[in-house]
Design an enzyme around this catalytic site. Sequence first.
Site, PDB file in Angstrom:
ATOM      1  N   LYS A 195     -22.845 -36.675  68.326  1.00 55.57           N
ATOM      2  CA  LYS A 195     -21.956 -36.688  69.492  1.00 55.57           C
ATOM      3  C   LYS A 195     -22.805 -36.814  70.750  1.00 55.57           C
ATOM      4  CE  LYS A 195     -18.788 -33.355  71.562  1.00 55.57           C
ATOM      5  NZ  LYS A 195     -17.788 -32.345  71.221  1.00 55.57           N
TER       6      LYS A 195
HETATM    7  C1  R5P Z   1     -18.397 -27.873  74.204  1.00 51.05           C
HETATM    8  O1  R5P Z   1     -17.776 -26.991  74.731  1.00 51.05           O
HETATM    9  C2  R5P Z   1     -17.905 -28.478  73.013  1.00 51.05           C
HETATM   10  O2  R5P Z   1     -18.854 -29.026  72.157  1.00 51.05           O
HETATM   11  C3  R5P Z   1     -16.806 -29.459  73.225  1.00 51.05           C
HETATM   12  O3  R5P Z   1     -16.251 -29.684  71.980  1.00 51.05           O
HETATM   13  C4  R5P Z   1     -17.233 -30.776  73.800  1.00 51.05           C
HETATM   14  O4  R5P Z   1     -17.834 -30.622  75.043  1.00 51.05           O
HETATM   15  C5  R5P Z   1     -16.053 -31.762  73.879  1.00 51.05           C
HETATM   16  O5  R5P Z   1     -15.084 -31.300  74.711  1.00 51.05           O
HETATM   17  P1  R5P Z   1     -14.805 -31.980  76.116  1.00 51.05           P
HETATM   18  O6  R5P Z   1     -14.148 -33.309  75.833  1.00 51.05           O
HETATM   19  O7  R5P Z   1     -13.896 -31.038  76.817  1.00 51.05           O
HETATM   20  O8  R5P Z   1     -16.111 -32.190  76.815  1.00 51.05           O
END
Ligand code: R5P
Length: 294
Positions: free
Chosen positions: A203
């Site tokens: 990611k």
């Molecule tokens: C961090 O808080 C997590 O890995 C989230 O799942 C990630 O940041 C994705 O969430 P967002 O789209 O809100 O950034």
Amino acid sequence: MADLDDVKEGKNFAAEIPMEVRASAIRGANALDWGMQDRLSRIFQAGSGHTVMLAFDHGYFQGPATGLERLDLSIRPLIPYTDVLMCTRGGLRATIPTDSRKPVVLRCSGGMSVLTELSNELVAVDIEDAIRVNAAAITTNVYIGAEYEHQSLANLVKLIDTGNRYGIPTMAVTGVGKNMARDARYFGLATRICAEIGAQIVKSYFVDDGFEKVCAGCPVPIVIAGGKKLPEMEALQMAYHAIDQGAAGVDMGRNIFQSDCPIGMIEAVRAVVHGGEKPEKAIEIYSSAKAALH
Ligand code: R5P
């Protein structure tokens, strides 16, 4: 004696038809074992090869993040619209119905908070518990260049090795330290390190310049985080450009659950990610769903 009766000449082996050898459609997955490929196939959808993950794991270091104060009220209604649930074991067990039928990417790190150093994480879920909740993948953050870079990479190594033992893929999340530049050079470095260590999914954040090089240099699928809440049109544009430049999906949280019409927004994101819809068309899905609320 059915077994003995069955041993006779004249069976049809269709010897003239070569046996089909199927390559995995998922980047980097060909050499993986069956269970690992099966789990990845539950994450990346057969038609598009892409995925829409709904991220709501923020509480593991943020507590009751805006929009996630009540997972039962904000997330449960979105379950039918997502491909994957990305969450903590606590959030999952407390609020997600066991008949949701959606694969779970399980947040397996923790040990810090918004009040302390974010890169100071540890592996916070035993593999047995990941198996117990039937995780389709496990995940931890890496913080390349940050204070606890080495420790976060050690966490990733541990997840990958235990995941490999049981056929559970690992998604590496490229966290960004406080003073890190968020550019293609940084994410190219971080995503490639994760893939080389053995992560089956990585990611990354999207960057406006050079994201296609980040994707090209990563031999496993990249999904993008949504990041902080943007106007809906901008979030759809980001998703569109990410897919267009080689991402295999989104792992999006705030831009969905903080929207004023989360169902309309996730449907619009799906149209972009799975249907290749342009943002100008996809926003209409969001707008009409929002109009129907009133
Ligand atoms: C961090 O808080 C997590 O890995 C989230 O799942 C990630 O940041 C994705 O969430 P967002 O789209 O809100 O950034």
